[in-house]
Design a protein around this motif. Structure first.
Motif, PDB file in Angstrom:
ATOM      1  N   CYS A 142       0.841  -1.196   0.000  1.00  0.00           N
ATOM      2  CA  CYS A 142       0.000   0.000   0.000  1.00  0.00           C
ATOM      3  C   CYS A 142       0.881   1.252   0.000  1.00  0.00           C
ATOM      4  O   CYS A 142       1.905   1.311   0.663  1.00  0.00           O
ATOM      5  N   CYS A 156      -0.300   3.098   3.942  1.00  0.00           N
ATOM      6  CA  CYS A 156       0.021   2.497   5.236  1.00  0.00           C
ATOM      7  C   CYS A 156       1.214   1.542   5.139  1.00  0.00           C
ATOM      8  O   CYS A 156       1.687   1.063   6.153  1.00  0.00           O
ATOM      9  N   CYS A 213      -6.523  -0.155   4.596  1.00  0.00           N
ATOM     10  CA  CYS A 213      -6.965   1.225   4.764  1.00  0.00           C
ATOM     11  C   CYS A 213      -7.783   1.721   3.574  1.00  0.00           C
ATOM     12  O   CYS A 213      -8.344   2.803   3.629  1.00  0.00           O
TER      13      CYS A 213
HETATM   14 ZN   LIG Z   1      -3.155   0.777   3.204  1.00  0.00          ZN
END
Ligand SMILES: [Zn+2]
Length: 49
Positions: free
Chosen positions: A7, A10, A30
């Motif tokens: 990601c 995050c 997220c």
């Molecule tokens: Zn994420």
């Protein structure tokens, strides 16, 4: 060999099986939609010359 994704927000990593659960390409943690594909670290035997 499954690809590993990371990601962009995050920085958690997950494989493409987790990615397939969700519609579209999003972080399963997220929900961020910028995902980097990283290669799984493979053990390579490199011969020293
Ligand atoms: Zn994420």
């Amino acid at each position: 060999m499954p690809d590993i994704y990371r990601c962009g927000k995050c920085w958690r990593t997950f494989d493409d099986e987790k990615l397939r659960v969700l519609p579209g390409v999003r972080c399963p943690y997220c929900g961020y939609n910028i995902i980097y594909m990283v290669r799984k670290p493979t053990i390579k035997v490199v011969k020293a010359i």
